[in-house]
Design an enzyme around this catalytic site. Structure first.
Site, mmCIF file in Angstrom:
data_model
loop_
_atom_site.group_PDB
_atom_site.id
_atom_site.type_symbol
_atom_site.label_atom_id
_atom_site.label_comp_id
_atom_site.label_asym_id
_atom_site.label_seq_id
_atom_site.Cartn_x
_atom_site.Cartn_y
_atom_site.Cartn_z
ATOM 1 N N LYS A 92 59.515 30.292 49.130
ATOM 2 C CA LYS A 92 59.667 29.146 48.236
ATOM 3 C C LYS A 92 59.506 29.647 46.811
ATOM 4 O O LYS A 92 58.962 30.749 46.592
ATOM 5 C CB LYS A 92 58.621 28.072 48.547
ATOM 6 C CG LYS A 92 57.176 28.545 48.471
ATOM 7 C CD LYS A 92 56.215 27.432 48.866
ATOM 8 C CE LYS A 92 54.754 27.929 48.826
ATOM 9 N NZ LYS A 92 53.810 26.851 49.208
ATOM 10 N N ASN A 150 56.302 31.223 45.626
ATOM 11 C CA ASN A 150 55.947 32.534 46.172
ATOM 12 C C ASN A 150 56.899 33.633 45.704
ATOM 13 O O ASN A 150 56.966 34.708 46.306
ATOM 14 C CB ASN A 150 55.922 32.483 47.704
ATOM 15 C CG ASN A 150 54.663 31.811 48.226
ATOM 16 O OD1 ASN A 150 53.665 31.705 47.510
ATOM 17 N ND2 ASN A 150 54.697 31.349 49.461
ATOM 18 N N ASP A 169 52.440 36.443 48.745
ATOM 19 C CA ASP A 169 51.728 35.576 49.692
ATOM 20 C C ASP A 169 52.248 35.709 51.127
ATOM 21 O O ASP A 169 53.134 34.971 51.568
ATOM 22 C CB ASP A 169 51.796 34.111 49.247
ATOM 23 C CG ASP A 169 50.696 33.290 49.916
ATOM 24 O OD1 ASP A 169 50.123 33.756 50.921
ATOM 25 O OD2 ASP A 169 50.403 32.182 49.434
ATOM 26 N N THR A 211 56.328 25.137 54.048
ATOM 27 C CA THR A 211 56.251 24.095 53.025
ATOM 28 C C THR A 211 57.389 23.113 53.245
ATOM 29 O O THR A 211 58.538 23.530 53.444
ATOM 30 C CB THR A 211 56.335 24.732 51.626
ATOM 31 O OG1 THR A 211 55.266 25.686 51.496
ATOM 32 C CG2 THR A 211 56.205 23.678 50.537
#
Length: 347
Positions: free
Chosen positions: A193, A196, A212, A231
């Protein structure tokens, strides 16, 4: 819309030869994943040799929080011996969201990752309350913040696009190269995402890095993954159906590409549940106002990633060879050569 120092620490040290200065002071031994339960800590065997140390003895840790990861906070730190600036993610061990073996798995996977577009592990410390994961530092900020900045700026100037196609394709190409590398190592990220994805510097054409690995895991194709992680805006439909493989990362890349070109996600519900329902339907559109200036190649690229059936979705290698990525690279090369010729012709 887009969309304490007084506590003795245990420093993870290598059991093998430490003569290579570029090798993080962490050791690992990985056994094949034999368990069908992806969160079973026995699926990945890790051996560590611990010696007492202080993270503060080796690093000057800033109190300002740069961001939050999947399980912890991220701050800037400076190596007291070398002056190297790094980032440190501090994960509280008693956090109920941190499952057994998750921290060890993240450290192990970061050790495996040796790619220019993926964050590199530098050091690991553990004290009574936290595990501190030290990585290289990116100073250019999150891709998410750049999306918000560009969307706001274009809206104020009556524009409709977010990133230009050249800018978006360049970023997506770097992400795809990293994803291709991860998948070749049988690693799936599961939380790709804009938050990140960081820019290394504040330069206009700064490279990006994926960060991450808190939800990442090793995975082969024999046994599907079944835990719903990720997410909401970027999660693939097969993840919600609890039967998926590494192709879920490519769906997330498709969502990121869509957002880069218009500034908002293709599946945008009023809450997480509605967003999940929209993803499970798989219907998305290219509203004319925002997409009228976007090429057919870009739309085709997105459509070939946001495919409900993961077996028909492009792989990272196929996506890298799609005309929107491949031909644009050639066109940019020609433009660059033309500019160089012009400069030579000028007196």
């Amino acid at each position: 819309m887009c969309t304490a120092a007084d506590i003795a620490t245990s420093h993870y040290l290598p059991t093998a030869d430490c003569s290579n200065a570029n090798t993080p002071s962490v050791a690992k031994t990985i056994s094949p994943c034999t368990s069908s339960n992806e969160d079973d800590s026995s699926a990945m065997s890790i051996s560590w040799r611990l010696t007492l140390s202080f993270i503060e003895a080796g690093y000057d840790v800033d109190t300002q929080i740069l961001g939050t990861g999947q399980y912890g906070i991220v701050r800037k730190c400076i190596n007291r011996s070398t002056g190297q600036q790094c980032a440190v993610k501090s994960i509280r061990k008693d956090n109920p969201a941190v499952k057994s073996g998750a921290i060890s798995r993240e450290i192990t996977l970061l050790l495996l990752m040796k790619h220019r577009s993926i964050t590199q592990l530098v050091d690991v410390f553990e004290d009574a309350e936290y595990v501190h994961i030290v990585t290289d530092l990116c100073t250019g900020g999150e891709l998410y913040d750049k999306i918000v900045e560009k969307s706001s700026s274009n809206s104020a100037n009556c524009g409709t696009s977010c990133f230009t196609e050249c800018e978006a394709a360049s970023i997506i190409k770097q992400i795809l190269n990293a994803v291709s590398y991860m998948h070749s190592q049988d690693v799936v990220h599961r939380d790709l995402k804009p938050e990140n994805i960081l820019f290394e510097t504040k330069d206009e054409n700064s490279p990006i890095k994926i960060i991450d690995f808190g939800l990442a895991r090793e995975h082969t194709e024999q046994i599907p993954m079944n835990n719903i992680v990720g997410t909401p805006y970027y999660i693939a439909p097969e993840v919600l159906r609890r039967k998926y493989n590494k192709s879920c990362d490519l769906w997330s890349v498709g969502v990121i590409a869509y957002i880069l070109l218009c500034g908002y996600p293709p599946f945008n519900g009023r809450d997480n549940n509605e967003t999940h329902r929209l993803i499970l339907k798989g219907l998305f559109y290219f509203p004319s106002e925002e997409w009228k200036g976007v090429s057919r190649e870009a739309r085709d690229f997105i459509c070939r990633l946001l495919v409900m059936d993961p077996r028909k979705r492009m792989t990272a290698e196929q996506a890298l060879n799609h005309p929107w990525i491949n031909n644009r690279r050639i066109a940019e090369s020609r433009i660059s050569k033309g500019s160089m010729i012009k400069e030579r012709e000028e007196p």
